[in-house]
Design a protein around this motif. Sequence first.
Motif, short mmCIF file in Angstrom:
data_model
loop_
_atom_site.label_atom_id
_atom_site.label_comp_id
_atom_site.label_asym_id
_atom_site.label_seq_id
_atom_site.Cartn_x
_atom_site.Cartn_y
_atom_site.Cartn_z
N ALA A 16 0.83 -1.20 0.00
CA ALA A 16 0.00 0.00 0.00
C ALA A 16 0.86 1.26 0.00
N ASN A 17 0.87 1.95 -1.14
CA ASN A 17 1.54 3.25 -1.25
C ASN A 17 3.04 3.18 -1.03
N MET A 18 3.65 2.04 -1.28
CA MET A 18 5.10 1.90 -1.16
C MET A 18 5.59 0.83 -2.12
N GLU A 19 6.87 0.92 -2.48
CA GLU A 19 7.46 -0.08 -3.35
C GLU A 19 7.65 -1.39 -2.58
N ALA A 20 7.64 -2.48 -3.30
CA ALA A 20 7.89 -3.77 -2.66
C ALA A 20 9.28 -3.76 -2.03
N PRO A 21 9.41 -4.12 -0.76
CA PRO A 21 10.72 -4.11 -0.10
C PRO A 21 11.62 -5.21 -0.65
N LYS A 22 12.89 -5.04 -0.42
CA LYS A 22 13.86 -6.06 -0.83
C LYS A 22 14.28 -6.86 0.40
N GLY A 23 14.63 -8.08 0.17
CA GLY A 23 15.19 -8.86 1.25
C GLY A 23 14.17 -9.61 2.09
N PHE A 24 14.70 -10.31 3.08
CA PHE A 24 13.98 -11.14 4.04
C PHE A 24 13.25 -12.29 3.34
N LEU A 25 13.81 -12.76 2.24
CA LEU A 25 13.23 -13.89 1.54
C LEU A 25 13.95 -15.17 1.94
#
Length: 380
Positions: free
Chosen positions: A200-209
Amino acid sequence: IILQRFDSVTPQEFAFGEQMLKDDGIDDETMHEKMDDIIRLFDGVMEREHLELPEGHPIRSFMEENQIILGTIAEMKELLAGKFIKNRWLEVYDRLKEYIKHITRKHNQLFPYLEQKGFDRPTLIMWTFDDHVKKAILRSARYLDMDKEEAFLKMQPEVIEKIEDIIFKETQVLYPTSMELLSEEEFRKMRIGEEEVGFANMEAPKGFLPPEKTERSSGGEPSFMKDFSALLSKYHMGAGTDTEMDVAIGKLTLAQINLIYRHLPIDLTFVDENDIVKFYTDTPVRVFSRSAGVIGRKVQNCHPREILPVVNRILDSFKSGEKDTVEFFINKPGKQIFVNYIAVRDENGVYRGCLETMQDVEHIRSLGNKPQSAPVWTGS
């Protein structure tokens, strides 16, 4: 009766008490109506936790979305103090409608893991609060689109209050409790399906996969494919996903089966005889957002409380043999969704589950087929 005084209560203790009230016979409707009063009783003694989490951790993403929407709430309060300017409100409501992704991801990703711990009361109660938030946002947005300025402005304090309230409940109870109950491994698994719903209203975060997701994204074979290959090898059935299998009519590989499902112009969901969600199609034309977190979850926990009587009525009619199909239409702006529930029975007529199909038939309607607007119950 023994009374004991507590100087402080942790969010986990509060949520546990909420769960225990269910065992004591306090129904969900009463809990929902009295929840704000109960929380006020603990004002000043509820411990507050500051969570430091890495980028990509699902709880951190939820908190970041809340901070963004609180900025939008502040803007709404400023707009209410000035003259009505529709374009500015339209921008605000673009962000508020995006916030529904936050709610959907919470339902599809976080709630299933909590319910697996036997922690279903807080999620059911919060789902009801979430539904009130969504309905307030969408109803208010309709007023804005229809230029009903007076009704729109009158509703804004309610929208603000409901969003601030749900953020407070998430921050004070849901997130700390989730951190206590769930492991890092479970959060990493939860992280896999988040992009499917979106942020919601932000880019998909990187990491924690988890490692297997990283491997897949870099061109490696998906872990479920590897598991399937290993299973086939164990029973000497071939090399894996390219091995042909006998289906009802013909032969298909697992890769072909998955490709067929992904290219169907229709949503399919299968719920087994125990009301557990076992499967849904991964298609680009999905009518409603969902993610892998619903797999293994009771279908009753995947719906708002107010429509549970309808869901249970359909399933009960299938299990009793009263009905074989139930079909109806859902009207949405620019869409007309045809929904068909089908009882799945084996060759002996034993109920083995329910197949749900959904399709936007607006395009078909434009070709000259005008469907009925009222639900139709059919059976054989």
